[in-house]
Motif scaffolding. Structure first.
Motif, PDB file in Angstrom:
ATOM      1  N   GLN A  13     -20.722   1.020   0.294  1.00  0.00           N
ATOM      2  CA  GLN A  13     -21.927   0.479   0.900  1.00  0.00           C
ATOM      3  C   GLN A  13     -22.002  -1.039   0.865  1.00  0.00           C
ATOM      4  N   SER A  14     -21.402  -1.680  -0.117  1.00  0.00           N
ATOM      5  CA  SER A  14     -21.616  -3.119  -0.253  1.00  0.00           C
ATOM      6  C   SER A  14     -20.338  -3.942  -0.350  1.00  0.00           C
ATOM      7  N   HIS A  15     -19.182  -3.299  -0.338  1.00  0.00           N
ATOM      8  CA  HIS A  15     -17.945  -4.058  -0.461  1.00  0.00           C
ATOM      9  C   HIS A  15     -17.605  -4.744   0.852  1.00  0.00           C
ATOM     10  N   SER A  16     -16.989  -5.927   0.767  1.00  0.00           N
ATOM     11  CA  SER A  16     -16.575  -6.619   1.977  1.00  0.00           C
ATOM     12  C   SER A  16     -15.388  -5.884   2.590  1.00  0.00           C
ATOM     13  N   SER A  17     -15.178  -6.111   3.890  1.00  0.00           N
ATOM     14  CA  SER A  17     -14.094  -5.420   4.579  1.00  0.00           C
ATOM     15  C   SER A  17     -12.730  -5.829   4.032  1.00  0.00           C
ATOM     16  N   SER A  18     -12.589  -7.070   3.561  1.00  0.00           N
ATOM     17  CA  SER A  18     -11.312  -7.503   2.985  1.00  0.00           C
ATOM     18  C   SER A  18     -11.009  -6.749   1.696  1.00  0.00           C
ATOM     19  N   LEU A  19     -12.011  -6.563   0.862  1.00  0.00           N
ATOM     20  CA  LEU A  19     -11.805  -5.826  -0.381  1.00  0.00           C
ATOM     21  C   LEU A  19     -11.465  -4.367  -0.106  1.00  0.00           C
ATOM     22  N   ILE A  20     -12.063  -3.799   0.938  1.00  0.00           N
ATOM     23  CA  ILE A  20     -11.740  -2.431   1.321  1.00  0.00           C
ATOM     24  C   ILE A  20     -10.297  -2.360   1.803  1.00  0.00           C
ATOM     25  N   ALA A  21      -9.850  -3.350   2.564  1.00  0.00           N
ATOM     26  CA  ALA A  21      -8.474  -3.376   3.045  1.00  0.00           C
ATOM     27  C   ALA A  21      -7.490  -3.443   1.883  1.00  0.00           C
ATOM     28  N   ILE A  22      -7.811  -4.235   0.876  1.00  0.00           N
ATOM     29  CA  ILE A  22      -6.947  -4.344  -0.295  1.00  0.00           C
ATOM     30  C   ILE A  22      -6.877  -3.017  -1.038  1.00  0.00           C
ATOM     31  N   LYS A  23      -8.021  -2.376  -1.217  1.00  0.00           N
ATOM     32  CA  LYS A  23      -8.058  -1.095  -1.915  1.00  0.00           C
ATOM     33  C   LYS A  23      -7.233  -0.052  -1.173  1.00  0.00           C
ATOM     34  N   ALA A  24      -7.355  -0.008   0.146  1.00  0.00           N
ATOM     35  CA  ALA A  24      -6.607   0.957   0.939  1.00  0.00           C
ATOM     36  C   ALA A  24      -5.106   0.700   0.852  1.00  0.00           C
ATOM     37  N   THR A  25      -4.719  -0.559   0.924  1.00  0.00           N
ATOM     38  CA  THR A  25      -3.295  -0.911   0.859  1.00  0.00           C
ATOM     39  C   THR A  25      -2.700  -0.554  -0.493  1.00  0.00           C
ATOM     40  N   GLN A  26      -3.415  -0.876  -1.550  1.00  0.00           N
ATOM     41  CA  GLN A  26      -2.913  -0.580  -2.890  1.00  0.00           C
ATOM     42  C   GLN A  26      -2.838   0.919  -3.163  1.00  0.00           C
ATOM     43  N   ALA A  27      -3.656   1.707  -2.472  1.00  0.00           N
ATOM     44  CA  ALA A  27      -3.617   3.159  -2.658  1.00  0.00           C
ATOM     45  C   ALA A  27      -2.276   3.734  -2.252  1.00  0.00           C
ATOM     46  N   LEU A  28      -1.586   3.078  -1.318  1.00  0.00           N
ATOM     47  CA  LEU A  28      -0.284   3.568  -0.871  1.00  0.00           C
ATOM     48  C   LEU A  28       0.758   3.516  -1.980  1.00  0.00           C
ATOM     49  N   SER A  29       0.489   2.747  -3.036  1.00  0.00           N
ATOM     50  CA  SER A  29       1.447   2.665  -4.143  1.00  0.00           C
ATOM     51  C   SER A  29       1.597   3.996  -4.875  1.00  0.00           C
ATOM     52  N   GLU A  30       0.653   4.908  -4.673  1.00  0.00           N
ATOM     53  CA  GLU A  30       0.784   6.240  -5.281  1.00  0.00           C
ATOM     54  C   GLU A  30       2.053   6.940  -4.803  1.00  0.00           C
ATOM     55  N   LEU A  31       2.467   6.666  -3.573  1.00  0.00           N
ATOM     56  CA  LEU A  31       3.665   7.311  -3.026  1.00  0.00           C
ATOM     57  C   LEU A  31       4.924   6.922  -3.795  1.00  0.00           C
ATOM     58  N   LEU A  32       4.877   5.795  -4.466  1.00  0.00           N
ATOM     59  CA  LEU A  32       6.052   5.308  -5.182  1.00  0.00           C
ATOM     60  C   LEU A  32       6.357   6.148  -6.409  1.00  0.00           C
ATOM     61  N   ASP A  33       5.390   6.936  -6.873  1.00  0.00           N
ATOM     62  CA  ASP A  33       5.592   7.781  -8.053  1.00  0.00           C
ATOM     63  C   ASP A  33       5.938   9.223  -7.695  1.00  0.00           C
ATOM     64  N   ARG A  34       6.001   9.527  -6.404  1.00  0.00           N
ATOM     65  CA  ARG A  34       6.314  10.885  -5.973  1.00  0.00           C
ATOM     66  C   ARG A  34       7.823  11.055  -5.757  1.00  0.00           C
ATOM     67  N   GLU A  35       8.271  12.296  -5.824  1.00  0.00           N
ATOM     68  CA  GLU A  35       9.675  12.615  -5.600  1.00  0.00           C
ATOM     69  C   GLU A  35       9.870  13.087  -4.163  1.00  0.00           C
ATOM     70  N   TYR A  36      10.936  12.576  -3.523  1.00  0.00           N
ATOM     71  CA  TYR A  36      11.230  12.950  -2.146  1.00  0.00           C
ATOM     72  C   TYR A  36      12.700  13.327  -2.013  1.00  0.00           C
ATOM     73  N   ALA A  37      12.964  14.325  -1.183  1.00  0.00           N
ATOM     74  CA  ALA A  37      14.337  14.793  -0.989  1.00  0.00           C
ATOM     75  C   ALA A  37      15.105  13.904  -0.013  1.00  0.00           C
ATOM     76  N   SER A  38      14.379  13.158   0.841  1.00  0.00           N
ATOM     77  CA  SER A  38      15.043  12.332   1.841  1.00  0.00           C
ATOM     78  C   SER A  38      14.136  11.185   2.252  1.00  0.00           C
ATOM     79  N   VAL A  39      14.754  10.205   2.924  1.00  0.00           N
ATOM     80  CA  VAL A  39      13.984   9.088   3.454  1.00  0.00           C
ATOM     81  C   VAL A  39      12.978   9.584   4.481  1.00  0.00           C
ATOM     82  N   GLU A  40      13.406  10.539   5.300  1.00  0.00           N
ATOM     83  CA  GLU A  40      12.532  11.080   6.333  1.00  0.00           C
ATOM     84  C   GLU A  40      11.275  11.706   5.725  1.00  0.00           C
TER      85      GLU A  40
END
Length: 282
Positions: A13-40
């Protein structure tokens, strides 16, 4: 974490759009801890989660651009999962740094435009505009601020509280409908932005009547924010319509309640845009 971030962004409700963008971008770091069988497999998961984050708030251009920048830089460039993860980690850090640097430099540029004894009016909550005011005050300028409440969520009250905590700044909080009464006492209007797309400023509801009234009274309107929010192509703004309970707690038969989050202001109502690259005249 990504699902939780999507839900959090949808409810913010009160966060600036830039702070929301940062939060969304940093959320993608969760993928770095997952296991994947291939690049695809990794790339499919990246695309899926990046899409979910963009859809969490399609009105925020900075969120869209930040997540898209990571996605585009990583896809189809790696030969292994580890290499793809390294690219992703590097791009997340780079995008976040670019957002923070843009905000910081835009605030510095805006701070240099304030004059001692100036009176300004502001609307909504802009972390970049607040940083500019604080920097100007630290430079020794005494400032008077008129702050609109930004109904129905009263985000302006938070802005007024933050301004009150800054030495040399005297804030005045007013109801939104009083803007015409107090604008004549102001040297200019200082606001942030959600984004500028196709010569239209999209910002918190109430910006359009403020800018139009300021133009009628001859009060300059200055918009402050990162240049990443100025979009030339590839983004279609979608307004967000928030819960009707923010306007009226209990529904009333025969009344349709409207609660749009943003309005559209033609850039001809704006006198200056201040970004990290400098002052741009309209």
């Amino acid at each position: 974490m990504i699902d939780e971030t999507v839900e959090e962004i949808q409810g913010m409700q009160s966060h600036s759009s830039s702070l929301i963008a940062i939060k969304a971008t940093q959320a993608l770091s969760e993928l770095l801890d997952r296991e994947y069988a291939s690049v695809e497999e990794f790339e499919r998961d990246l695309e899926r989660n990046a899409g979910a984050l963009r859809r969490a708030n399609p009105s925020h251009a900075s969120l869209h651009n930040a997540v898209r920048a990571v996605e585009r830089s990583v896809l189809d460039v790696s030969n292994s999962v580890e290499e793809a993860k390294d690219f992703t980690r590097e791009m997340i850090d780079r995008v976040v740094e670019d957002i923070e640097t843009g905000k910081r430099r835009a605030a510095i540029n805006a701070a240099e435009t304030f004059e001692d004894g100036e009176t300004f009016l502001t609307h909504d909550f802009s972390s970049t505009a607040l940083a500019a005011v604080e920097a100007a005050a630290l430079d020794g300028n005494y400032l008077t601020a008129y702050v609109m409440e930004a109904r129905p969520r009263y985000i302006g009250r938070g802005t007024a509280r933050m301004l009150a905590a800054i030495d040399r700044v005297e804030p005045h909080l007013m109801v939104d409908s009083a803007l015409g009464h107090f604008l004549s006492e102001c040297d200019r209007v200082i606001i942030g932005m959600d984004c500028i797309v196709d010569d239209t400023l999209y910002n918190r509801i109430g910006t359009l009547p403020l800018a139009a009234t300021a133009q009628e009274l001859g009060v300059p309107v200055v918009v402050v924010g990162s240049g990443a929010k100025v979009i030339e192509e590839g983004f279609a703004f979608e307004n967000q319509h928030r819960s009707t309970s923010e306007v009226m707690l209990e529904p009333v038969e025969g009344i349709e309640i409207e609660n749009p989050a943003y309005d559209a202001t033609p850039v001809e109502y704006i006198d200056q845009l201040i970004t990290e690259t400098g002052i741009h005249e309209f």
